[in-house]
Design an enzyme around this catalytic site. Sequence first.
Site, PDB file in Angstrom:
ATOM      1  N   ASP A  42       0.864  -1.182   0.000  1.00 33.50           N
ATOM      2  CA  ASP A  42       0.000   0.000   0.000  1.00 33.50           C
ATOM      3  C   ASP A  42       0.902   1.233   0.000  1.00 33.50           C
ATOM      4  O   ASP A  42       1.562   1.528   1.004  1.00 33.50           O
ATOM      5  CB  ASP A  42      -0.895   0.026   1.244  1.00 33.50           C
ATOM      6  CG  ASP A  42      -2.002  -1.025   1.221  1.00 33.50           C
ATOM      7  OD1 ASP A  42      -1.893  -1.999   0.447  1.00 33.50           O
ATOM      8  OD2 ASP A  42      -2.957  -0.877   1.998  1.00 33.50           O
ATOM      9  N   LYS A  60      -7.001   3.427  -2.869  1.00 30.58           N
ATOM     10  CA  LYS A  60      -7.311   3.388  -1.436  1.00 30.58           C
ATOM     11  C   LYS A  60      -7.538   4.812  -0.931  1.00 30.58           C
ATOM     12  O   LYS A  60      -6.809   5.739  -1.294  1.00 30.58           O
ATOM     13  CB  LYS A  60      -6.160   2.724  -0.684  1.00 30.58           C
ATOM     14  CG  LYS A  60      -6.297   2.688   0.835  1.00 30.58           C
ATOM     15  CD  LYS A  60      -5.111   1.955   1.450  1.00 30.58           C
ATOM     16  CE  LYS A  60      -5.079   2.091   2.962  1.00 30.58           C
ATOM     17  NZ  LYS A  60      -3.901   1.411   3.564  1.00 30.58           N
ATOM     18  N   LYS A  88     -10.296   0.239  -1.924  1.00 35.99           N
ATOM     19  CA  LYS A  88     -10.096  -0.034  -0.507  1.00 35.99           C
ATOM     20  C   LYS A  88     -10.470   1.205   0.292  1.00 35.99           C
ATOM     21  O   LYS A  88      -9.945   2.300   0.056  1.00 35.99           O
ATOM     22  CB  LYS A  88      -8.639  -0.420  -0.211  1.00 35.99           C
ATOM     23  CG  LYS A  88      -8.371  -0.651   1.284  1.00 35.99           C
ATOM     24  CD  LYS A  88      -6.952  -1.144   1.541  1.00 35.99           C
ATOM     25  CE  LYS A  88      -6.649  -1.234   3.031  1.00 35.99           C
ATOM     26  NZ  LYS A  88      -5.269  -1.734   3.305  1.00 35.99           N
TER      27      LYS A  88
END
Length: 227
Positions: free
Chosen positions: A91, A153, A182
């Site tokens: 991430d 995300k 996400k």
Amino acid sequence: MTLSEILHTVDHTLLSPAATEADIRKLCDDGLRYGTASVCIPASYVAFAKAYVGDRLPVCTVIGFPTGYSTTAVKCAETAQAVADGADEIDMVINIGWLKDGYHDRVLEEIKAVKSACGGKLLKVIIETCLLTEEEKIVMCRIVSESGAEYIKTSTGFSTGGATREDVALFAAHVAPHVRIKAAGGIASLEDAEAFLHLGAARLGTSRIVKIAKEDEANGSVSDTAY
């Protein structure tokens, strides 16, 4: 949705700077017990966690976290080291200043470079929605769609706000079909979790859902209860 279905979407997360090896071991135990999608942990603990869980549970870590202003070379080096240590998912935080400067090509090229450093591992791109305008969020939907990353995300959870339902809906309307979403930061209840999933999120970054599962167990509830 059932609690167990929600748990299967959760990146069970511990990114506190005070996290210890014992804390990471407990996080992994919980992830294994409750069937979470992954554990998301600091890069310094990836090798330990991977040795501990093996192939039983994906290990995720964060890159350029939480500010995003590390150089591209540093982010790529962090990523390569994390993958060598056993990370299954990465991430990364974008360079938010570059986005606000209008350097969209730089942002895209950096994500592509980190994706290359992933060596085939899954990449999620954190854009920190609380710091962006709606136009900037839409631009990032396009950039992530072009970058080769698998996920966009919402948040690090370390800035001024976390995921919102409006942002997840915006992502769903603007990312390419191959890009998943996400939601992370501020997911405090099963109602929040289910709402984000219905709006289009495929992953949830949170530690709260496992805590709820533990509370349910303590109260004699079962994990297949619908919410």
